[in-house]
Motif scaffolding. Structure first.
Motif, mmCIF file in Angstrom:
data_model
loop_
_atom_site.group_PDB
_atom_site.id
_atom_site.type_symbol
_atom_site.label_atom_id
_atom_site.label_comp_id
_atom_site.label_asym_id
_atom_site.label_seq_id
_atom_site.Cartn_x
_atom_site.Cartn_y
_atom_site.Cartn_z
ATOM 1 N N GLU A 102 8.163 -3.526 -3.038
ATOM 2 C CA GLU A 102 6.914 -3.893 -2.379
ATOM 3 C C GLU A 102 7.136 -3.849 -0.867
ATOM 4 O OE1 GLU A 102 5.003 -7.418 -3.825
ATOM 5 O OE2 GLU A 102 5.866 -7.182 -5.824
ATOM 6 N N LEU A 103 6.944 -2.682 -0.299
ATOM 7 C CA LEU A 103 7.189 -2.524 1.136
ATOM 8 C C LEU A 103 6.177 -3.315 1.963
ATOM 9 C CD1 LEU A 103 8.932 -1.157 3.257
ATOM 10 C CD2 LEU A 103 7.406 0.828 3.164
ATOM 11 N N SER A 104 4.994 -3.563 1.420
ATOM 12 C CA SER A 104 3.983 -4.330 2.162
ATOM 13 C C SER A 104 4.417 -5.770 2.404
ATOM 14 C CB SER A 104 2.653 -4.318 1.411
ATOM 15 O OG SER A 104 2.823 -4.849 0.106
ATOM 16 N N SER A 105 5.481 -6.249 1.689
ATOM 17 C CA SER A 105 5.960 -7.614 1.890
ATOM 18 C C SER A 105 6.648 -7.809 3.246
ATOM 19 C CB SER A 105 6.922 -8.012 0.763
ATOM 20 O OG SER A 105 8.071 -7.170 0.738
ATOM 21 N N GLY A 130 6.709 7.949 4.531
ATOM 22 C CA GLY A 130 6.121 7.139 5.595
ATOM 23 C C GLY A 130 6.715 5.742 5.689
ATOM 24 N N TYR A 131 7.868 5.524 5.060
ATOM 25 C CA TYR A 131 8.515 4.192 5.055
ATOM 26 C C TYR A 131 8.830 3.705 6.473
ATOM 27 C CZ TYR A 131 12.991 1.715 5.536
ATOM 28 O OH TYR A 131 14.012 0.921 5.975
ATOM 29 N N ARG A 132 9.484 4.562 7.255
ATOM 30 C CA ARG A 132 9.911 4.118 8.579
ATOM 31 C C ARG A 132 8.698 3.890 9.493
ATOM 32 N NH1 ARG A 132 14.626 3.836 11.477
ATOM 33 N NH2 ARG A 132 14.402 4.047 13.736
ATOM 34 N N GLN A 133 7.735 4.774 9.424
ATOM 35 C CA GLN A 133 6.542 4.616 10.279
ATOM 36 C C GLN A 133 5.802 3.317 9.936
ATOM 37 O OE1 GLN A 133 4.119 8.131 9.895
ATOM 38 N NE2 GLN A 133 5.522 9.397 11.116
ATOM 39 N N PHE A 134 5.710 2.999 8.644
ATOM 40 C CA PHE A 134 4.998 1.790 8.234
ATOM 41 C C PHE A 134 5.692 0.534 8.782
ATOM 42 C CE2 PHE A 134 4.254 -1.699 5.260
ATOM 43 C CZ PHE A 134 2.863 -1.724 5.202
ATOM 44 N N GLN A 167 -2.134 3.670 3.394
ATOM 45 C CA GLN A 167 -2.734 4.071 2.124
ATOM 46 C C GLN A 167 -1.703 4.754 1.224
ATOM 47 O OE1 GLN A 167 -6.171 6.576 2.592
ATOM 48 N NE2 GLN A 167 -6.654 6.605 0.389
ATOM 49 N N GLN A 168 -0.857 5.617 1.803
ATOM 50 C CA GLN A 168 0.206 6.275 1.029
ATOM 51 C C GLN A 168 1.191 5.244 0.458
ATOM 52 O OE1 GLN A 168 2.026 9.077 3.671
ATOM 53 N NE2 GLN A 168 0.343 10.567 3.544
ATOM 54 N N ILE A 169 1.544 4.279 1.263
ATOM 55 C CA ILE A 169 2.505 3.258 0.823
ATOM 56 C C ILE A 169 1.930 2.456 -0.340
ATOM 57 C CG2 ILE A 169 3.688 1.124 1.523
ATOM 58 C CD1 ILE A 169 4.997 3.640 2.645
#
Length: 473
Positions: A102-105, A130-134, A167-169
């Motif tokens: 859960e990267l949004s955490s 897009g992990y690093r950009q997020f 949105q992609q994440i």
């Protein structure tokens, strides 16, 4: 499984004198800890906390650590970033090689304004597009991400593309969560199968044992004795078969392909614990308890025993009519760990529960015996006086000590009488008597010293007594 206990924390606080309330740095890595607890109550002043390579599945009970600056939770089973809002001074967070999907955490870290470094490499979320950009756009206070510095241009670009990347994440997170739910169901199913298999094996072994007992009970006496003789061989064969089965199971477990999930890590740990327990049981069976050592035979005869393996000397003091035992016990051994028992025919010394027993060459008096320790060497000295009467065959003869003293006195008186003689017959002795020569010299000197002084007589006519002239010496 390991837990965080007060004893564990104190053992790892030796650099602080085992004081935990003022502890600033604590290392609890590789302790097989499953849950994070008690630290926020015991160590409020912590600044550095190492918890890597454990089995922690959730971040909890650290929100009261206001002074915490560095938290290392690498190589654990964490699936979500949470409960770190209260760590106001947190500047570095290491979550390398966990199971965070859960990267949004990471949005929960926006309140940690002093956070400068974050490590998320080795997590499932690090493979998202897009992990690093997020992360760069979400946590604008960050300076370093996964050991790489965040440049200003990179942050500006991440902020511009943030709506599309977010949105992609979310889509990738949803797919990962569905896959993770299936993995959990599969792991629970396997665990239940293994438990049922283990119960079946235990019930099978129990029924087999009862069956063997029933068969042996119905056998006649001759066959029963034959089976009794062959029982150790049968047991040995069963042990070997069991060992071979265990080896096969072990090879099968390690060669079986499996996914890298929190459940697989726990399964591996359980398998290793099971191997450890089986090894301990085998070692306990091999190390059988030794039977107690025999000190006295059935007919009452004492034996010589030296279980503590100590050096000793046994002296027969004829002058004082006693037997002396010098036992080289350990120099710094506490005297309370030594127990001495003197019997008429033997002496027994228990050193830390180990018996030392020695048969004596003569009968002694236990009531008059004494035991002391040497102040220089620490040896144990046991003095045992002999019994006055000595039994020889059927006759009893007394052996008094005074006879030796009387004989020595007679010898000294004879010598003194011989020394008083001043003249010796030369016909009886062919060598000069040195004692007489010395006596003659002493006598001559005595005669010289006792010579009367020659004083002038008053009858001399030419004598004049002049008072001014001093007397002659």
């Amino acid at each position: 499984m390991g837990r965080i206990t007060e004893d564990l924390v104190r053992r790892n606080a030796e650099h602080n004198g085992c004081v935990i309330f003022s502890l600033e740095e604590l290392s609890l890595h590789q302790q097989e800890i499953e849950r994070l607890e008690h630290i926020d109550k015991w160590c409020r002043d912590l600044k550095i906390l190492y918890l890597q390579n454990n089995l922690i599945g959730k971040i909890e009970n650290v929100s009261k650590l206001k002074k915490l600056e560095y938290l290392n939770l690498a190589l654990n089973n964490i699936e979500k970033i949470e409960n770190l809002e209260g760590c106001e001074g947190l500047t570095k967070l290491d979550l390398t090689v966990n199971f965070i999907g859960e990267l949004s955490s990471v949005k929960t870290l926006q309140g940690n304004i002093h956070l400068k470094e974050l490590f998320l490499m080795g997590n499932p979320c690090a493979d998202f597009d897009g992990y690093r950009q997020f992360v760069v756009a979400t946590l604008q206070q960050l300076k370093w991400l996964d050991g790489k510095e965040i440049e200003r241009s990179e942050r500006i670009q991440a902020l511009q593309n943030f709506p599309l990347v977010e949105q992609q994440i979310r889509e990738q997170e949803t797919a990962y969560c569905l896959k993770r739910a299936k993995d959990k169901e599969e792991a629970q199913r396997k665990l239940k199968e293994e438990e049922d298999k283990g119960k079946m094996q235990r019930s099978h072994t129990g029924s087999a044992g009862h069956w063997h007992m029933d068969i042996s009970a119905t056998l006649p006496s001759s066959e029963e004795s034959k089976d009794y003789i062959q029982a150790p061989e049968v047991q040995e064969g069963h042990c070997k078969e069991k060992e071979s089965d265990d080896r096969e199971d072990d090879l099968e477990f390690w060669n079986k392909p499996s996914l890298y999930t929190p459940e697989s890590r726990l399964e591996t740990l359980r398998h290793m614990e099971k191997q450890r327990r089986d090894q301990e049981r085998l070692s306990e069976k091999k190390n059988k308890v030794k039977p107690p050592r025999m000190l006295v035979t059935e007919d009452g005869r004492a034996l010589n025993v030296n279980e503590p393996k100590l050096d000793f000397t046994l002296k027969d003091d004829e002058k004082r009519n006693r037997i002396v035992l010098d036992l080289a016990v350990y120099r710094y051994l506490d005297t309370s760990l030594i127990d001495v028992d003197v019997q008429p025919t033997y002496v027994r010394v228990m050193v830390k529960g180990k018996p030392f027993q020695l048969v004596l060459p003569a009968e002694v008096k236990p009531d008059s015996s004494s035991a002391k320790r040497s102040q220089t060497t620490g040896h144990l000295v046991v003095c045992m006086p002999k019994v006055g009467e000595v039994i020889i065959g059927c006759q009893r003869t007394s052996k008094p000590v005074k006879s030796t003293l009387d004989s020595s006195r007679e010898q000294t008186s004879k010598r003194s009488q011989q020394m008083e003689r001043l003249e010796v017959d030369p016909s009886k002795r062919s060598f000069p008597d040195v004692a007489n020569i010395v006596q003659e010299k002493k006598h001559m000197t005595r005669r010289v010293r006792t010579e009367p002084k020659i004083m002038p007589s008053e009858e001399d006519l030419d004598f004049e007594d002049n008072p001014e002239v001093p007397p002659l010496i």
